[in-house]
Scaffold this motif. Structure first.
Motif, PDB file in Angstrom:
ATOM      1  N   GLU A 285       8.002 -24.813  81.943  1.00 22.72           N
ATOM      2  CA  GLU A 285       6.992 -25.630  82.620  1.00 22.72           C
ATOM      3  C   GLU A 285       7.624 -26.355  83.797  1.00 22.72           C
ATOM      4  OE1 GLU A 285       5.160 -28.292  79.861  1.00 22.72           O
ATOM      5  OE2 GLU A 285       3.643 -26.829  79.264  1.00 22.72           O
ATOM      6  N   LEU A 286       6.811 -26.589  84.844  1.00 22.45           N
ATOM      7  CA  LEU A 286       7.244 -27.371  86.004  1.00 22.45           C
ATOM      8  C   LEU A 286       6.433 -28.653  86.088  1.00 22.45           C
ATOM      9  CD1 LEU A 286       7.558 -24.874  89.002  1.00 22.45           C
ATOM     10  CD2 LEU A 286       9.383 -25.771  87.570  1.00 22.45           C
ATOM     11  N   SER A 287       6.993 -29.621  86.751  1.00 27.18           N
ATOM     12  CA  SER A 287       6.217 -30.825  87.044  1.00 27.18           C
ATOM     13  C   SER A 287       5.274 -30.534  88.204  1.00 27.18           C
ATOM     14  CB  SER A 287       7.156 -31.976  87.428  1.00 27.18           C
ATOM     15  OG  SER A 287       7.782 -31.694  88.672  1.00 27.18           O
ATOM     16  N   ASN A 288       4.230 -31.316  88.318  1.00 31.06           N
ATOM     17  CA  ASN A 288       3.308 -31.163  89.449  1.00 31.06           C
ATOM     18  C   ASN A 288       4.008 -31.458  90.767  1.00 31.06           C
ATOM     19  OD1 ASN A 288       0.838 -30.322  88.212  1.00 31.06           O
ATOM     20  ND2 ASN A 288       0.607 -32.393  87.382  1.00 31.06           N
ATOM     21  N   GLU A 289       4.994 -32.367  90.734  1.00 34.95           N
ATOM     22  CA  GLU A 289       5.732 -32.690  91.950  1.00 34.95           C
ATOM     23  C   GLU A 289       6.522 -31.475  92.426  1.00 34.95           C
ATOM     24  OE1 GLU A 289       8.832 -36.100  93.642  1.00 34.95           O
ATOM     25  OE2 GLU A 289       8.754 -35.657  91.494  1.00 34.95           O
TER      26      GLU A 289
ATOM     27  N   VAL B 156       3.472 -23.222  85.193  1.00 33.83           N
ATOM     28  CA  VAL B 156       4.456 -22.470  84.428  1.00 33.83           C
ATOM     29  C   VAL B 156       5.238 -21.615  85.416  1.00 33.83           C
ATOM     30  CG1 VAL B 156       4.819 -20.733  82.628  1.00 33.83           C
ATOM     31  CG2 VAL B 156       2.982 -22.416  82.397  1.00 33.83           C
ATOM     32  N   ALA B 157       6.573 -21.585  85.272  1.00 30.97           N
ATOM     33  CA  ALA B 157       7.406 -20.877  86.237  1.00 30.97           C
ATOM     34  C   ALA B 157       8.260 -19.818  85.564  1.00 30.97           C
ATOM     35  CB  ALA B 157       8.308 -21.870  86.977  1.00 30.97           C
ATOM     36  N   LEU B 158       8.540 -18.772  86.331  1.00 31.57           N
ATOM     37  CA  LEU B 158       9.459 -17.712  85.925  1.00 31.57           C
ATOM     38  C   LEU B 158      10.640 -17.696  86.878  1.00 31.57           C
ATOM     39  CD1 LEU B 158      10.142 -14.949  84.417  1.00 31.57           C
ATOM     40  CD2 LEU B 158       8.924 -13.845  86.318  1.00 31.57           C
TER      41      LEU B 158
ATOM     42  N   ILE C 293      12.148 -18.431  92.120  1.00 29.52           N
ATOM     43  CA  ILE C 293      11.285 -19.179  91.197  1.00 29.52           C
ATOM     44  C   ILE C 293       9.837 -18.943  91.607  1.00 29.52           C
ATOM     45  CG2 ILE C 293      10.766 -21.398  90.152  1.00 29.52           C
ATOM     46  CD1 ILE C 293      13.679 -20.474  89.764  1.00 29.52           C
ATOM     47  N   ILE C 294       9.054 -18.325  90.726  1.00 30.13           N
ATOM     48  CA  ILE C 294       7.630 -18.124  90.965  1.00 30.13           C
ATOM     49  C   ILE C 294       6.864 -18.952  89.939  1.00 30.13           C
ATOM     50  CG2 ILE C 294       7.638 -16.027  89.538  1.00 30.13           C
ATOM     51  CD1 ILE C 294       5.377 -16.505  92.592  1.00 30.13           C
ATOM     52  N   ALA C 295       5.851 -19.689  90.408  1.00 31.38           N
ATOM     53  CA  ALA C 295       5.107 -20.588  89.518  1.00 31.38           C
ATOM     54  C   ALA C 295       3.629 -20.240  89.526  1.00 31.38           C
ATOM     55  CB  ALA C 295       5.323 -22.038  89.940  1.00 31.38           C
ATOM     56  N   PHE C 296       2.982 -20.463  88.385  1.00 32.36           N
ATOM     57  CA  PHE C 296       1.568 -20.133  88.204  1.00 32.36           C
ATOM     58  C   PHE C 296       0.853 -21.366  87.672  1.00 32.36           C
ATOM     59  CE2 PHE C 296       4.524 -16.855  86.827  1.00 32.36           C
ATOM     60  CZ  PHE C 296       4.259 -15.830  87.721  1.00 32.36           C
ATOM     61  N   LYS C 297      -0.379 -21.579  88.169  1.00 30.43           N
ATOM     62  CA  LYS C 297      -1.131 -22.736  87.699  1.00 30.43           C
ATOM     63  C   LYS C 297      -2.594 -22.358  87.549  1.00 30.43           C
ATOM     64  CE  LYS C 297      -1.852 -27.669  88.543  1.00 30.43           C
ATOM     65  NZ  LYS C 297      -1.601 -28.810  89.458  1.00 30.43           N
TER      66      LYS C 297
END
Length: 448
Positions: free
Chosen positions: A43-47, A32-34, A21-25
């Motif tokens: 989308e991911l939560s901030n947590e 947003v995660a791939l 899981i790679i996430a971008f902000k």
């Protein structure tokens, strides 16, 4: 220019990772995660974001363990998922595509030409022998099962110096595949200066895709792509583009192709210039001969600016006129993994104007990489290429592996000395552009 700067700054991003899981902000937006293996975007939560390890484009791998919290448990479960809809990118051997150098001479002298500087690959050849080429084609076509496809790209030098060869070879392919339910397609890559009546007759007859090489407006293109006498070529190319667009409904895809190097990184100017022409796609390529870190970074900055311009102009549809973003969007839409950056030696071969066989257009003339002559193919050499490039190039831990496919062997070799030792600039450039695509993909799908 200030507006463009703001657009680019919007893509300055942080990256975090947990295994696949790679996430971008960016800014204050939700991450947003791939899912790198399943090619799923969410989308991911901030947590969840806070529980992940910081990474950068160069290292790619997480430096710390996942922080345990409620959101991290969801990440763990997502990482373990195996999506049955995701399609494998593994290639089994079977040549379905070739490139033919119908000439190895050119009427231009482009400053960045990787074909020996003059289109010859160091071995000038005015015309390919059609008589020698047809048996090669027959040899390949006889091995294609019913119901599959076959594609030829006609290249040079400048292929439209010998349109008669294109016509004869295409006619032969169509004759050989008639009744076998093998779909055939053709492409011609041209500098656009020889779009005369004969060229138009051939291109429309075979419904060819046509890629016209032009690097932007005259003040740029006349410097990078001059005629052999030193004079500019742009006016003639524009005339050729206009002739092609006039018969666009009788052709396949019409593409404008620009190459960018240390001497020219003005991609936004090329994009604005291309907008006046009724074509299907724009291709913005980083020169295989450019290797310095600053040029690589500038290329990506310009591509991000162009992505913003395109999206502002026409959303996803306009963005996907740029071939790089269209290719990545297709991979995500279809959840189609890529295990090989190209099909060299597996699904693809290159035949030069002397009927010698290679696995890559850039290797023409390199005897070490020659894999055949005429209808003889050295299967032992091809067996060396059988494994996926992700495996051969040791990309198994890279989060971008199934969208990149291990990278270009020629670029790796030209920068590191080995096809399977990765060029770091290539890796950073690719990961960065995939990151940009993920953000645009999510933005486009939310808008829908």
């Amino acid at each position: 220019m200030f507006g463009l700067l703001i657009a680019y700054l919007s893509y300055v991003m942080e990256l975090r990772r947990h295994k696949d899981i790679i996430a971008f902000k960016t800014g204050g937006s939700l991450p947003v995660a791939l899912h790198a293996r399943n090619l799923e975007v969410a989308e991911l939560s901030n947590e969840a974001w806070e529980s992940m390890s910081v990474v950068d484009l160069a290292s790619s791998n997480p430096m710390t363990e996942l922080v345990e919290n409620e959101a991290s448990q969801t990440l763990k479960l997502w990482n373990l998922e195996q999506n049955s809809e995701t399609k494998s990118g593994q290639l089994s051997f079977g040549i379905r595509s070739i490139t033919l150098n119908v000439t190895q001479i050119c009427n231009l002298h482009c400053t960045y030409c990787a074909a020996g500087g003059d289109g010859t690959f160091g071995d000038p050849q005015t015309k390919i022998s059609v008589e020698k080429t047809l048996p090669q084609i027959k040899f390949l076509l006889e091995k294609i099962p019913v119901g599959e496809s076959f594609h030829i790209t006609f290249l040079g030098g400048e292929p439209l110096l010998y349109p008669e060869a294109i016509e004869l070879i295409a006619e032969y392919v169509n004759l050989m595949t008639a009744g076998r339910k093998i779909s055939t397609t053709f492409s011609v890559v041209t500098n656009g200066t020889l779009i005369n009546d004969k060229a138009l007759q051939v291109l429309t007859k075979i419904k060819s895709n046509v890629s016209i090489s032009i690097d932007g407006p005259a003040e740029i293109n006349d410097k990078t792509r001059p005629q052999r006498n030193g004079k500019g070529s742009t006016a003639t190319v524009i005339e050729g583009i206009q002739k092609l667009t006039a018969v666009k409904d009788q052709l396949g895809r019409l593409i404008l192709h620009a190459v960018f190097s240390k001497e020219n990184m003005q991609i936004t100017k090329a994009y604005e210039f291309f907008g006046q022409f009724n074509v299907d796609y724009y291709e913005f390529t980083y020169s295989v001969d450019t290797s310095d870190e600053s040029s690589s970074a500038m290329y990506n900055e310009q591509m991000k600016l162009v992505a913003d311009l395109a999206y502002a102009r026409g959303g996803e549809k306009e963005l996907r006129k740029i071939t790089l973003f269209d290719r990545y969007f297709n991979a995500l839409d279809n959840q189609q993994q890529t295990e090989n950056y190209c099909g060299a030696g597996k699904s693809y071969l290159m035949i030069d104007a002397r009927n010698q066989v290679y696995t890559c257009p850039w290797e023409v003339g390199n005897k070490k990489d020659q894999v055949g002559t005429g209808s003889f193919i050295d299967t032992e050499k091809l067996e060396e290429l059988a494994k996926p490039l992700i495996e051969k190039n040791n990309c198994q831990t890279c989060w971008a592996r199934f969208m990149c496919g291990g990278g270009c062997m020629f670029i790796h070799k030209s920068k590191t000395g080995s096809k399977h030792q990765k060029d770091l600039n290539f890796c950073i450039r690719t990961r960065d552009l995939i990151s940009t695509t993920i953000l645009l993909y999510k933005k486009s799908r939310v808008a829908c």
